[in-house]
Enzyme design. Sequence first.
Site: not given
Lengths: 188, 259
Positions: B20, B65-66, B92, B162, B166, B199
Amino acid sequence: MAAKALNKSLNGRAITLVGVAGDIVDQCRQSLTDQGANVTVVEPPMADLFVEEKVDAALDGVSMEADGIVFIPGAFTDAVDSYVEECIGACLFALKLAMRSRANRPVDFLCLAGPTGAGEEAEIAQSIRDGALRQMVKVASAEGGPMDPPMTANVVFVAEEAALADMLNHLLGAPQSYVTGISLTLSA
Amino acid sequence: MPQDFMDGCVAIVTGGSTGIGYGCAEAMAAAGCTVVLTARTEADGKKAEADLKAEGLPVVYVRQDVASEEDWLRVLGEVEDRFGRLDFLINNAGISQLFPIEETTAESLKTLIGVNLTGAYYGVKHAVPHIIAGHDKRGFPGMVVNVSSVLSRIGQAGAVAYCASKGGMAGMNQVYEKLLADQSDKVQVKSILPGYTMTPQVDKAIGRDSPLVTELAETIPLRRWGEPEEIADALIMMLNPAVPLTDMEVLVDGGFLGS
Protein backbone atom coordinates in the site's frame (compact mmCIF):
# COMPACT_ATOMS: atom_id res chain seq x y z
CA MET A 1 6.70 -3.60 -9.34
CA ALA A 2 4.11 -2.82 -11.97
CA ALA A 3 2.69 0.67 -12.26
CA LYS A 4 -1.06 0.41 -12.17
CA ALA A 5 -2.39 3.88 -11.40
CA LEU A 6 -6.14 3.93 -11.77
CA ASN A 7 -7.44 5.55 -14.91
CA LYS A 8 -10.34 7.71 -13.86
CA SER A 9 -12.67 9.33 -16.32
CA LEU A 10 -16.36 10.02 -16.66
CA ASN A 11 -16.01 10.52 -20.39
CA GLY A 12 -18.56 8.39 -22.19
CA ARG A 13 -20.03 6.85 -19.06
CA ALA A 14 -23.81 6.54 -19.06
CA ILE A 15 -25.17 8.02 -15.84
CA THR A 16 -28.81 8.10 -14.85
CA LEU A 17 -29.75 10.78 -12.36
CA VAL A 18 -32.76 9.85 -10.27
CA GLY A 19 -34.29 12.83 -8.55
CA VAL A 20 -36.81 15.59 -8.62
CA ALA A 21 -35.53 18.73 -10.30
CA GLY A 22 -33.61 20.95 -7.94
CA ASP A 23 -30.26 22.59 -7.31
CA ILE A 24 -28.26 19.43 -6.63
CA VAL A 25 -29.76 17.63 -9.60
CA ASP A 26 -28.90 20.57 -11.83
CA GLN A 27 -25.38 20.92 -10.48
CA CYS A 28 -24.74 17.20 -10.68
CA ARG A 29 -26.05 16.96 -14.24
CA GLN A 30 -23.92 19.91 -15.32
CA SER A 31 -20.82 18.57 -13.65
CA LEU A 32 -21.21 15.09 -15.12
CA THR A 33 -21.93 16.50 -18.57
CA ASP A 34 -18.90 18.78 -18.36
CA GLN A 35 -16.77 15.72 -17.71
CA GLY A 36 -18.11 13.92 -20.76
CA ALA A 37 -20.72 11.64 -19.20
CA ASN A 38 -23.95 10.88 -21.01
CA VAL A 39 -26.58 11.93 -18.50
CA THR A 40 -30.22 10.97 -18.35
CA VAL A 41 -32.52 12.40 -15.69
CA VAL A 42 -35.35 10.28 -14.33
CA GLU A 43 -37.95 11.54 -11.90
CA PRO A 44 -39.12 8.93 -9.40
CA PRO A 45 -42.89 8.38 -9.32
CA MET A 46 -43.26 10.46 -6.17
CA ALA A 47 -47.04 10.04 -5.92
CA ASP A 48 -46.84 6.28 -6.27
CA LEU A 49 -43.69 5.26 -4.43
CA PHE A 50 -45.55 2.78 -2.27
CA VAL A 51 -47.64 1.19 -4.99
CA GLU A 52 -45.58 -1.65 -6.42
CA GLU A 53 -47.42 -1.83 -9.73
CA LYS A 54 -46.82 1.85 -10.34
CA VAL A 55 -43.19 1.57 -9.33
CA ASP A 56 -42.77 -1.36 -11.70
CA ALA A 57 -44.44 0.53 -14.47
CA ALA A 58 -42.19 3.52 -13.91
CA LEU A 59 -39.12 1.30 -13.95
CA ASP A 60 -40.26 -0.33 -17.15
CA GLY A 61 -40.15 3.05 -18.81
CA VAL A 62 -36.52 3.71 -17.95
CA SER A 63 -33.47 2.65 -19.94
CA MET A 64 -31.41 -0.01 -18.17
CA GLU A 65 -28.20 0.85 -19.98
CA ALA A 66 -26.54 2.86 -17.22
CA ASP A 67 -23.00 2.54 -15.89
CA GLY A 68 -23.90 4.64 -12.89
CA ILE A 69 -27.04 5.63 -11.01
CA VAL A 70 -27.00 8.82 -8.96
CA PHE A 71 -29.91 9.22 -6.59
CA ILE A 72 -30.67 12.66 -5.18
CA PRO A 73 -33.41 12.92 -2.51
CA GLY A 74 -35.81 15.79 -2.92
CA ALA A 75 -35.88 18.99 -0.89
CA PHE A 76 -37.46 19.03 2.54
CA THR A 77 -40.90 20.55 2.56
CA ASP A 78 -42.58 20.75 5.93
CA ALA A 79 -43.43 17.35 7.38
CA VAL A 80 -40.85 14.98 8.79
CA ASP A 81 -42.90 11.82 8.36
CA SER A 82 -43.85 12.21 4.72
CA TYR A 83 -40.44 13.55 3.74
CA VAL A 84 -38.57 10.66 5.31
CA GLU A 85 -40.91 8.08 3.81
CA GLU A 86 -40.63 9.67 0.37
CA CYS A 87 -36.85 9.74 0.52
CA ILE A 88 -36.66 6.09 1.48
CA GLY A 89 -39.23 5.12 -1.13
CA ALA A 90 -37.46 7.08 -3.85
CA CYS A 91 -34.12 5.59 -2.83
CA LEU A 92 -35.58 2.10 -3.13
CA PHE A 93 -36.86 3.02 -6.59
CA ALA A 94 -33.37 4.17 -7.58
CA LEU A 95 -31.79 1.05 -6.11
CA LYS A 96 -34.18 -1.14 -8.06
CA LEU A 97 -33.24 0.74 -11.19
CA ALA A 98 -29.59 0.16 -10.35
CA MET A 99 -30.13 -3.54 -9.72
CA ARG A 100 -31.99 -3.97 -12.99
CA SER A 101 -29.32 -2.03 -14.87
CA ARG A 102 -26.71 -4.20 -13.21
CA ALA A 103 -28.14 -7.21 -15.00
CA ASN A 104 -26.68 -5.74 -18.19
CA ARG A 105 -23.36 -4.38 -16.94
CA PRO A 106 -21.55 -3.41 -13.69
CA VAL A 107 -23.18 -0.43 -12.01
CA ASP A 108 -21.97 2.13 -9.50
CA PHE A 109 -24.73 3.58 -7.33
CA LEU A 110 -24.21 6.89 -5.60
CA CYS A 111 -26.65 8.75 -3.37
CA LEU A 112 -26.06 12.49 -2.99
CA ALA A 113 -28.05 13.93 -0.12
CA GLY A 114 -28.04 17.66 0.47
CA PRO A 115 -29.00 19.65 3.55
CA THR A 116 -32.66 19.94 4.46
CA GLY A 117 -32.37 23.49 5.77
CA ALA A 118 -32.63 25.21 9.12
CA GLY A 119 -35.09 24.54 11.90
CA GLU A 120 -35.82 21.69 14.26
CA GLU A 121 -38.13 19.80 11.92
CA ALA A 122 -35.63 20.01 9.09
CA GLU A 123 -32.81 18.78 11.32
CA ILE A 124 -34.87 15.87 12.57
CA ALA A 125 -35.85 14.98 9.02
CA GLN A 126 -32.25 15.12 7.82
CA SER A 127 -30.93 13.02 10.66
CA ILE A 128 -33.55 10.31 10.17
CA ARG A 129 -33.14 10.41 6.39
CA ASP A 130 -29.36 10.17 6.57
CA GLY A 131 -29.47 7.24 8.95
CA ALA A 132 -31.79 5.37 6.63
CA LEU A 133 -29.73 6.15 3.53
CA ARG A 134 -26.50 5.00 5.22
CA GLN A 135 -28.04 1.63 5.88
CA MET A 136 -29.64 1.35 2.45
CA VAL A 137 -26.32 1.73 0.65
CA LYS A 138 -24.70 -0.78 2.98
CA VAL A 139 -27.38 -3.28 2.11
CA ALA A 140 -27.12 -2.45 -1.59
CA SER A 141 -23.38 -2.97 -1.40
CA ALA A 142 -23.83 -6.26 0.45
CA GLU A 143 -26.42 -7.53 -2.02
CA GLY A 144 -24.97 -6.08 -5.20
CA GLY A 145 -21.28 -6.72 -4.61
CA PRO A 146 -21.42 -10.50 -4.94
CA MET A 147 -23.60 -10.41 -8.06
CA ASP A 148 -22.32 -10.90 -11.56
CA PRO A 149 -22.05 -8.24 -12.90
CA PRO A 150 -21.51 -6.50 -9.54
CA MET A 151 -22.77 -3.24 -8.11
CA THR A 152 -21.13 -0.79 -5.71
CA ALA A 153 -23.13 1.64 -3.58
CA ASN A 154 -22.15 4.69 -1.54
CA VAL A 155 -23.74 7.83 -0.11
CA VAL A 156 -22.27 11.31 0.14
CA PHE A 157 -23.89 13.95 2.32
CA VAL A 158 -23.17 17.22 0.62
CA ALA A 159 -23.19 20.66 2.18
CA GLU A 160 -24.97 23.55 0.55
CA GLU A 161 -22.79 25.01 -2.23
CA ALA A 162 -20.37 22.08 -2.10
CA ALA A 163 -18.50 21.59 -5.37
CA LEU A 164 -19.32 18.17 -6.77
CA ALA A 165 -17.03 17.75 -9.77
CA ASP A 166 -13.94 16.17 -8.23
CA MET A 167 -15.95 14.02 -5.87
CA LEU A 168 -18.02 12.66 -8.76
CA ASN A 169 -14.86 11.98 -10.71
CA HIS A 170 -13.37 10.07 -7.80
CA LEU A 171 -16.43 8.00 -7.01
CA LEU A 172 -17.82 7.36 -10.49
CA GLY A 173 -14.75 7.77 -12.69
CA ALA A 174 -13.27 4.37 -11.92
CA PRO A 175 -15.89 1.67 -12.35
CA GLN A 176 -16.29 -0.84 -9.54
CA SER A 177 -13.72 0.62 -7.19
CA TYR A 178 -13.05 -0.94 -3.79
CA VAL A 179 -14.90 1.95 -2.15
CA THR A 180 -18.39 0.60 -1.54
CA GLY A 181 -20.92 0.48 1.27
CA ILE A 182 -19.70 3.68 2.86
CA SER A 183 -20.95 7.17 3.66
CA LEU A 184 -18.92 10.35 3.26
CA THR A 185 -19.60 13.98 4.10
CA LEU A 186 -18.61 16.72 1.69
CA SER A 187 -18.30 20.29 2.93
CA ALA A 188 -18.45 23.46 0.86
CA MET B 1 -9.30 14.84 -14.09
CA PRO B 2 -5.74 15.97 -13.26
CA GLN B 3 -4.78 16.15 -9.59
CA ASP B 4 -2.69 19.27 -10.14
CA PHE B 5 -3.26 20.46 -6.58
CA MET B 6 -0.22 18.38 -5.68
CA ASP B 7 2.19 20.21 -7.95
CA GLY B 8 5.04 21.50 -5.82
CA CYS B 9 3.94 19.62 -2.72
CA VAL B 10 6.20 17.38 -0.67
CA ALA B 11 5.10 14.21 1.10
CA ILE B 12 6.58 11.54 3.32
CA VAL B 13 5.25 8.03 2.82
CA THR B 14 6.52 5.65 5.49
CA GLY B 15 6.81 2.00 4.64
CA GLY B 16 6.81 3.11 1.03
CA SER B 17 8.93 0.37 -0.45
CA THR B 18 6.13 -2.09 -1.06
CA GLY B 19 2.42 -2.77 -0.92
CA ILE B 20 0.00 0.00 0.00
CA GLY B 21 2.84 2.41 0.80
CA TYR B 22 4.39 1.87 -2.61
CA GLY B 23 1.01 2.36 -4.27
CA CYS B 24 0.47 5.62 -2.35
CA ALA B 25 3.95 6.89 -3.18
CA GLU B 26 3.43 6.08 -6.84
CA ALA B 27 -0.01 7.70 -7.05
CA MET B 28 1.10 10.85 -5.24
CA ALA B 29 4.26 11.21 -7.29
CA ALA B 30 2.28 10.65 -10.47
CA ALA B 31 0.07 13.54 -9.37
CA GLY B 32 3.09 15.84 -9.18
CA CYS B 33 4.03 15.56 -5.52
CA THR B 34 7.65 15.03 -4.54
CA VAL B 35 7.57 11.90 -2.41
CA VAL B 36 10.08 11.04 0.28
CA LEU B 37 9.66 7.32 0.54
CA THR B 38 10.96 5.85 3.77
CA ALA B 39 11.63 2.26 4.73
CA ARG B 40 13.79 0.51 7.26
CA THR B 41 15.40 -1.96 4.87
CA GLU B 42 17.72 -0.02 2.62
CA ALA B 43 17.78 -2.50 -0.24
CA ASP B 44 13.98 -2.46 -0.51
CA GLY B 45 13.81 1.30 -0.27
CA LYS B 46 16.45 1.86 -2.92
CA LYS B 47 14.78 -0.61 -5.25
CA ALA B 48 11.42 1.14 -4.88
CA GLU B 49 13.10 4.49 -5.49
CA ALA B 50 14.78 3.16 -8.62
CA ASP B 51 11.57 1.58 -9.93
CA LEU B 52 9.57 4.77 -9.46
CA LYS B 53 12.30 6.98 -10.85
CA ALA B 54 12.36 4.72 -13.91
CA GLU B 55 8.74 5.78 -14.40
CA GLY B 56 9.90 9.38 -14.32
CA LEU B 57 8.42 10.03 -10.89
CA PRO B 58 9.91 12.46 -8.33
CA VAL B 59 10.74 10.09 -5.51
CA VAL B 60 13.57 10.03 -2.99
CA TYR B 61 14.36 7.21 -0.59
CA VAL B 62 15.41 7.97 2.97
CA ARG B 63 16.11 5.23 5.47
CA GLN B 64 13.89 5.38 8.55
CA ASP B 65 13.00 3.30 11.58
CA VAL B 66 9.60 4.76 12.45
CA ALA B 67 9.75 3.31 15.95
CA SER B 68 12.63 5.66 16.73
CA GLU B 69 11.70 9.22 17.66
CA GLU B 70 15.24 10.35 16.89
CA ASP B 71 14.90 8.93 13.43
CA TRP B 72 11.72 10.92 12.87
CA LEU B 73 13.48 14.13 13.83
CA ARG B 74 16.38 13.30 11.50
CA VAL B 75 14.08 12.48 8.55
CA LEU B 76 11.96 15.60 9.02
CA GLY B 77 15.13 17.67 9.27
CA GLU B 78 16.41 16.20 6.03
CA VAL B 79 13.11 16.91 4.28
CA GLU B 80 13.09 20.48 5.53
CA ASP B 81 16.72 21.04 4.51
CA ARG B 82 16.29 19.54 1.08
CA PHE B 83 12.81 20.69 0.06
CA GLY B 84 11.93 23.49 2.47
CA ARG B 85 8.42 22.26 3.12
CA LEU B 86 6.21 19.34 4.05
CA ASP B 87 2.59 19.04 2.96
CA PHE B 88 1.53 15.46 3.60
CA LEU B 89 2.55 12.59 5.81
CA ILE B 90 1.25 9.14 5.00
CA ASN B 91 1.82 7.09 8.14
CA ASN B 92 1.79 3.73 6.44
CA ALA B 93 4.63 1.72 7.94
CA GLY B 94 3.28 -1.28 9.76
CA ILE B 95 3.81 -4.88 10.61
CA SER B 96 1.37 -7.65 11.44
CA GLN B 97 1.38 -10.71 13.66
CA LEU B 98 -1.05 -13.55 13.90
CA PHE B 99 -0.78 -15.07 17.37
CA PRO B 100 -3.45 -16.02 19.89
CA ILE B 101 -3.33 -13.94 23.08
CA GLU B 102 -1.47 -16.60 25.04
CA GLU B 103 1.21 -16.85 22.38
CA THR B 104 1.65 -13.11 21.99
CA THR B 105 4.89 -12.36 23.78
CA ALA B 106 5.67 -9.10 25.51
CA GLU B 107 8.55 -8.57 23.09
CA SER B 108 6.50 -9.14 19.97
CA LEU B 109 3.79 -6.84 21.31
CA LYS B 110 6.30 -4.08 21.98
CA THR B 111 7.78 -4.42 18.52
CA LEU B 112 4.42 -4.20 16.77
CA ILE B 113 3.07 -1.36 18.89
CA GLY B 114 6.36 0.49 18.45
CA VAL B 115 6.08 0.43 14.68
CA ASN B 116 2.33 0.60 14.11
CA LEU B 117 1.22 2.94 16.87
CA THR B 118 4.03 4.74 18.67
CA GLY B 119 5.76 5.28 15.34
CA ALA B 120 2.60 6.80 13.90
CA TYR B 121 2.28 9.00 16.97
CA TYR B 122 5.84 10.29 16.56
CA GLY B 123 5.00 11.06 12.96
CA VAL B 124 1.90 13.07 13.80
CA LYS B 125 3.57 14.83 16.71
CA HIS B 126 6.60 15.97 14.77
CA ALA B 127 5.24 16.39 11.24
CA VAL B 128 2.22 18.52 12.09
CA PRO B 129 4.24 21.70 12.83
CA HIS B 130 6.04 21.33 9.50
CA ILE B 131 2.75 20.85 7.64
CA ILE B 132 1.23 23.88 9.35
CA ALA B 133 4.28 25.91 8.38
CA GLY B 134 3.84 24.84 4.76
CA HIS B 135 0.33 26.26 4.54
CA ASP B 136 1.38 29.60 3.08
CA LYS B 137 3.03 27.88 0.13
CA ARG B 138 0.21 25.40 -0.30
CA GLY B 139 -2.89 27.49 0.29
CA PHE B 140 -5.03 24.57 1.42
CA PRO B 141 -5.01 22.10 4.33
CA GLY B 142 -2.13 19.68 4.45
CA MET B 143 -2.79 16.32 5.95
CA VAL B 144 -1.51 13.39 7.94
CA VAL B 145 -3.21 10.20 6.82
CA ASN B 146 -2.74 7.23 9.06
CA VAL B 147 -3.09 3.98 7.19
CA SER B 148 -5.22 2.02 9.60
CA SER B 149 -7.38 -1.03 8.97
CA VAL B 150 -10.87 -2.40 9.27
CA LEU B 151 -9.36 -4.14 12.30
CA SER B 152 -9.53 -0.80 14.09
CA ARG B 153 -13.26 -1.44 14.30
CA ILE B 154 -13.63 -5.18 14.63
CA GLY B 155 -11.65 -7.67 16.64
CA GLN B 156 -10.06 -10.55 14.79
CA ALA B 157 -9.10 -13.64 16.74
CA GLY B 158 -5.34 -14.07 16.67
CA ALA B 159 -4.58 -10.41 16.07
CA VAL B 160 -4.61 -8.84 19.52
CA ALA B 161 -1.49 -6.73 19.01
CA TYR B 162 -2.46 -5.56 15.55
CA CYS B 163 -6.03 -4.70 16.60
CA ALA B 164 -4.70 -2.83 19.63
CA SER B 165 -2.39 -0.79 17.42
CA LYS B 166 -5.15 0.17 15.02
CA GLY B 167 -7.62 0.87 17.81
CA GLY B 168 -5.04 3.13 19.39
CA MET B 169 -4.62 4.90 16.10
CA ALA B 170 -8.35 5.62 16.00
CA GLY B 171 -8.12 7.12 19.47
CA MET B 172 -5.15 9.19 18.42
CA ASN B 173 -7.11 10.61 15.51
CA GLN B 174 -9.98 11.61 17.75
CA VAL B 175 -7.77 13.55 20.10
CA TYR B 176 -5.85 15.27 17.29
CA GLU B 177 -9.15 16.27 15.68
CA LYS B 178 -9.91 18.23 18.84
CA LEU B 179 -6.39 19.53 19.38
CA LEU B 180 -6.11 20.82 15.81
CA ALA B 181 -9.71 21.97 15.38
CA ASP B 182 -8.77 25.63 15.23
CA GLN B 183 -6.08 24.95 12.63
CA SER B 184 -8.03 22.61 10.36
CA ASP B 185 -7.55 25.05 7.49
CA LYS B 186 -3.83 24.29 7.74
CA VAL B 187 -3.59 20.65 8.77
CA GLN B 188 -5.88 17.69 9.34
CA VAL B 189 -5.21 14.23 10.74
CA LYS B 190 -7.29 11.45 9.23
CA SER B 191 -7.24 7.72 8.65
CA ILE B 192 -7.85 5.44 5.75
CA LEU B 193 -9.14 1.98 6.60
CA PRO B 194 -8.24 -0.62 4.01
CA GLY B 195 -9.91 -3.99 4.09
CA TYR B 196 -8.26 -7.14 2.79
CA THR B 197 -5.65 -5.91 0.34
CA MET B 198 -3.51 -8.07 -1.93
CA THR B 199 -0.06 -6.71 -1.26
CA PRO B 200 3.15 -8.44 -2.34
CA GLN B 201 3.67 -9.43 1.31
CA VAL B 202 0.29 -11.18 1.44
CA ASP B 203 0.89 -12.77 -1.93
CA LYS B 204 4.25 -14.07 -0.74
CA ALA B 205 2.96 -15.23 2.64
CA ILE B 206 -0.22 -17.04 1.68
CA GLY B 207 -0.51 -16.78 -2.09
CA ARG B 208 -2.92 -14.84 -4.25
CA ASP B 209 -4.63 -18.06 -5.34
CA SER B 210 -4.65 -19.81 -1.99
CA PRO B 211 -7.86 -21.28 -0.51
CA LEU B 212 -7.60 -18.85 2.42
CA VAL B 213 -7.62 -15.85 0.10
CA THR B 214 -10.62 -17.25 -1.72
CA GLU B 215 -12.38 -18.04 1.56
CA LEU B 216 -11.85 -14.52 2.88
CA ALA B 217 -12.98 -13.02 -0.42
CA GLU B 218 -16.30 -14.75 0.13
CA THR B 219 -16.82 -12.54 3.21
CA ILE B 220 -16.45 -9.35 1.13
CA PRO B 221 -19.47 -8.05 -0.79
CA LEU B 222 -17.31 -7.40 -3.88
CA ARG B 223 -16.00 -10.97 -3.56
CA ARG B 224 -12.41 -9.93 -4.13
CA TRP B 225 -9.43 -8.42 -2.34
CA GLY B 226 -8.51 -4.82 -2.92
CA GLU B 227 -5.35 -3.78 -4.72
CA PRO B 228 -2.83 -1.24 -3.35
CA GLU B 229 -3.60 1.23 -6.12
CA GLU B 230 -7.26 1.26 -5.07
CA ILE B 231 -6.27 2.31 -1.58
CA ALA B 232 -3.97 4.93 -3.10
CA ASP B 233 -6.79 6.21 -5.25
CA ALA B 234 -9.00 6.79 -2.22
CA LEU B 235 -6.07 8.50 -0.52
CA ILE B 236 -5.75 10.96 -3.39
CA MET B 237 -9.44 11.79 -2.99
CA MET B 238 -8.91 12.45 0.73
CA LEU B 239 -5.98 14.79 0.05
CA ASN B 240 -7.74 16.72 -2.70
CA PRO B 241 -8.91 20.12 -1.41
CA ALA B 242 -11.59 20.11 -4.12
CA VAL B 243 -13.16 17.15 -2.28
CA PRO B 244 -13.36 18.62 1.23
CA LEU B 245 -14.55 15.59 3.16
CA THR B 246 -15.27 16.12 6.83
CA ASP B 247 -14.95 12.41 7.58
CA MET B 248 -12.05 11.49 9.83
CA GLU B 249 -11.95 7.97 8.46
CA VAL B 250 -12.52 6.60 4.99
CA LEU B 251 -13.23 2.92 4.52
CA VAL B 252 -11.85 1.18 1.45
CA ASP B 253 -12.92 -2.38 2.08
CA GLY B 254 -15.09 -3.62 -0.75
CA GLY B 255 -18.13 -3.24 1.52
CA PHE B 256 -16.75 -5.62 4.17
CA LEU B 257 -17.63 -3.66 7.31
CA GLY B 258 -20.99 -2.51 6.04
CA SER B 259 -22.26 -5.96 5.26
